[in-house]
Design an enzyme around this catalytic site. Structure first.
Site, short mmCIF file in Angstrom:
data_model
loop_
_atom_site.label_atom_id
_atom_site.label_comp_id
_atom_site.label_asym_id
_atom_site.label_seq_id
_atom_site.Cartn_x
_atom_site.Cartn_y
_atom_site.Cartn_z
N LYS A 146 0.84 -1.21 0.00
CA LYS A 146 0.00 0.00 0.00
C LYS A 146 0.87 1.26 0.00
CE LYS A 146 -1.76 1.57 4.07
NZ LYS A 146 -1.45 2.98 4.35
N ASN A 147 1.86 1.29 0.91
CA ASN A 147 2.62 2.53 1.08
C ASN A 147 3.64 2.78 -0.03
OD1 ASN A 147 1.11 3.09 3.27
ND2 ASN A 147 2.67 2.58 4.79
N ARG A 186 -4.54 11.01 4.39
CA ARG A 186 -3.42 11.92 4.62
C ARG A 186 -2.40 11.93 3.50
NH1 ARG A 186 -0.35 14.61 8.53
NH2 ARG A 186 1.68 14.22 7.66
N CYS A 223 -4.66 13.18 13.08
CA CYS A 223 -5.21 11.88 12.73
C CYS A 223 -5.13 10.99 13.95
CB CYS A 223 -4.47 11.27 11.55
SG CYS A 223 -2.89 10.61 11.98
N ARG A 268 0.88 14.75 13.45
CA ARG A 268 1.40 14.60 12.09
C ARG A 268 1.42 15.90 11.28
NH1 ARG A 268 -0.65 9.12 9.53
NH2 ARG A 268 1.32 9.27 8.45
N PRO A 269 2.33 16.79 11.62
CA PRO A 269 2.43 18.06 10.88
C PRO A 269 2.96 17.86 9.45
CG PRO A 269 4.20 17.87 12.49
CD PRO A 269 3.32 16.68 12.69
N VAL A 270 2.89 18.93 8.65
CA VAL A 270 3.41 18.85 7.28
C VAL A 270 4.56 19.84 7.06
CG1 VAL A 270 1.31 17.96 6.20
CG2 VAL A 270 1.60 20.43 6.45
N ASP A 271 5.12 20.38 8.16
CA ASP A 271 6.17 21.41 8.03
C ASP A 271 7.35 20.94 7.18
OD1 ASP A 271 6.52 19.59 10.18
OD2 ASP A 271 8.05 20.85 11.07
N LEU A 272 7.71 19.67 7.29
CA LEU A 272 8.90 19.20 6.56
C LEU A 272 8.61 19.05 5.06
CD1 LEU A 272 10.21 16.61 9.18
CD2 LEU A 272 10.87 19.00 8.85
N ASP A 291 4.85 0.67 11.93
CA ASP A 291 3.64 0.04 11.38
C ASP A 291 3.49 -1.42 11.81
OD1 ASP A 291 3.02 2.41 10.19
OD2 ASP A 291 3.59 1.83 8.16
N ILE A 345 8.28 7.00 16.73
CA ILE A 345 7.93 7.70 15.48
C ILE A 345 6.68 8.57 15.65
CG2 ILE A 345 7.50 7.46 12.99
CD1 ILE A 345 10.21 6.27 13.75
N ARG A 375 -8.67 -0.84 4.48
CA ARG A 375 -7.78 0.20 3.95
C ARG A 375 -6.40 -0.37 3.62
NH1 ARG A 375 -6.40 4.00 7.98
NH2 ARG A 375 -4.92 4.38 6.32
#
Ligand code: EPZ
Length: 444
Positions: A37-38, A117, A141, A146-150, A331, A353, A423
């Site tokens: 999936k990933n 996401r 979530c 889970r930020p998106v700054d990076l 995971d 993580i 999912r």
């Protein structure tokens, strides 16, 4: 609270489906491992980088993949799904051909991004190809903030201007992205995917320092190189990308799912038995296989995949800390915890993580587990037996950890909210059922 994927707000009766498991059966036989999936998700997103068709083989049939098809469709990507051919084996993945001949919309709306996401990652290809993207911030979530700054750091380093407007990230570049140095302060898979995709169409060279080394990053880099990108060093923590003016079409096979492989390996270690994980590749999850060996499972690799066995002997406790690849994957943390519920002694599992990835703990406790949480560390005191109960979980890996526990629990467990499993696990009940587990889906 928003979820990590398409399970956020199921619109069909699937949300009412349940899985009923009666524990106590050993697993024997073969389990075919699906495409990852990933890996499939970023590969599908890479189709936005070119006006030529990208064909992906071995794509798993999962709710997240279907949801991403809808999201990409919104940008104008035409997705063709190959039907099943008579000669195809039962569990063959699907082939998708994605054609983004014309991008019709550079906005990714809240309703879609909040449901998955990873769809935020469209921002890289959109700004690289179109010079503009407006993508909703994904929000929190079930497994953490889970930020998106990076991810935004990547685009800024490559010369994009970033604004936040009404919950949306607006990324713009007047004259195209240009190469730059991206030094991640923290290893990020999504950040590395974004950097690879954006830097491939930037002018000049980019260097990615402290890059994620996950196999899915290598798979994306391999596919991008087939499309004409010039990426070297993927799989190490320093990746160099020479930008090219355009990318073309390609055909690529999605690599096997290491998390699905590890999950079924833990299921066999839990119940006892002997199962061949067909198509599984040990080098993709050596860290996790080593932990299983330490716990007492027998692991061997064959031409067809990975064989996992455990006879009547009990399991030994382990000490594990989740780390970026090649360390023990976050995971698989919930699944390992389920396994350790029945070990002969106390295990410790530390999650480094994500800050909030312990939702499975209280549900495992409902099955009779003894778990104590202290900050980012769980102490799991092995018990003689677990007992079945109705349970549910709020994310995909947590849900499957309950399945693992249920396979060994005495009596019946009903796992609710099966859409989380759909999912990320293709036909879970069939794969376990044909190895002897008593497991069935009950439609809502
Ligand atoms: C990917 O998420 C996976 N998702 C996750 O799998 C997996 O758990 C995770 O990598 C780690 O291996 C997909 O591939 C679709 P990260 P991603 O960026 O890329 C922080 C599953 O169950 N961070 O490597 O989103 C972040 O909060 C899912 O299949 C920032 O601080 O993860 C985390 O602490 C769940 N700022 C750490 O970095 C950012 O801008 C690593 O996250 C981005 C991330």
């Amino acid at each position: 609270m928003l979820q990590d994927g398409a399970g956020a707000a199921p619109q069909s009766g699937d949300d009412m489906d349940r899985i009923r498991i009666v524990g106590g059966r050993e697993l024997h036989g073969e389990i075919p491992i699906s495409g990852a999936k990933n890996a499939a998700l970023p590969l599908m997103i890479a189709s936005l980088l070119t006006d030529q068709p990208l064909t992906l083989d071995n794509v798993p049939r999962l709710a997240d993949v279907a949801q991403l098809q809808r999201i990409l469709g919104n940008h104008g990507v035409d997705v063709m799904v190959n039907g099943k051919r008579p000669e195809d084996r039962d569990y063959q993945g699907q082939t998708l051909t994605l054609s983004a001949a014309r991008i019709v919309d550079t906005t990714a709306p809240y309703e879609l991004v909040s449901r998955m996401r990873a769809s935020f990652w469209v921002i890289g290809p959109l700004v690289a190809r179109m010079g503009h993207a407006r993508v909703s911030m994904p929000g929190g979530c079930a497994i953490g903030t889970r930020p998106v700054d990076l991810l935004l750091l990547v685009l800024e380093r490559l010369g994009a201007a970033i604004d936040i407007d009404g919950g949306y990230v607006v990324a713009r570049t007047e004259s195209g992205l240009r190469g730059g140095t991206i030094a991640f302060p923290k290893v990020t898979v999504g950040g590395t995917h974004t950097a690879l995709m954006a830097a491939s169409l930037a002018r000049g060279a980019s260097v990615i320092e402290n890059a994620a080394r996950e196999p899915e990053v290598v798979d994306l880099a391999d596919c991008l190189n087939k499309m004409g990108a010039k990426i070297s060093g993927a799989g190490t923590s320093r990746i160099v990308v020479e930008g090219v003016p355009r990318l073309g079409g390609a055909r690529h096979r999605v690599l096997p799912d290491r998390i699905e492989t590890g999950t079924y390996a833990m299921a066999v270690a839990m119940t006892g038995g002997d199962v061949l994980l067909e198509g599984g590749r040990p080098e993709l999850l050596q860290g996790a296989l080593d932990v299983l060996t330490q716990a007492g499972a027998r692991i061997s690799s064959t031409n067809q995949g990975i064989r996992v066995a455990r006879n009547g002997a009990g399991l030994d406790p382990v000490e594990v800390t989740t780390r970026p690849f090649p360390g023990f994957p976050t995971d698989l943390q919930a699944q390992l915890m389920a396994l350790m519920c029945c070990a002969r002694g106390t295990s410790h599992i530390t999650e480094t993580i994500f800050e909030n990835r312990f939702m499975h703990v209280q549900e495992l406790v409902r099955l009779g587990a003894r778990i104590h949480l202290d900050g980012d560390t769980a102490s799991i005191e092995g018990v003689e037996r677990l007992t079945g109960a109705p349970v549910m979980a709020t994310d995909l890996r947590a849900s499957v950890s309950l399945v693992i526990a249920a396979l060994a629990a005495e009596g019946e467990t009903m796992v609710n909210r099966v859409y989380h499993l759909d999912r990320g696990f293709e036909r879970l009940e069939n794969k376990l059922g044909r190895c002897g587990a008593e497991v069935q889906r009950i439609s809502g």
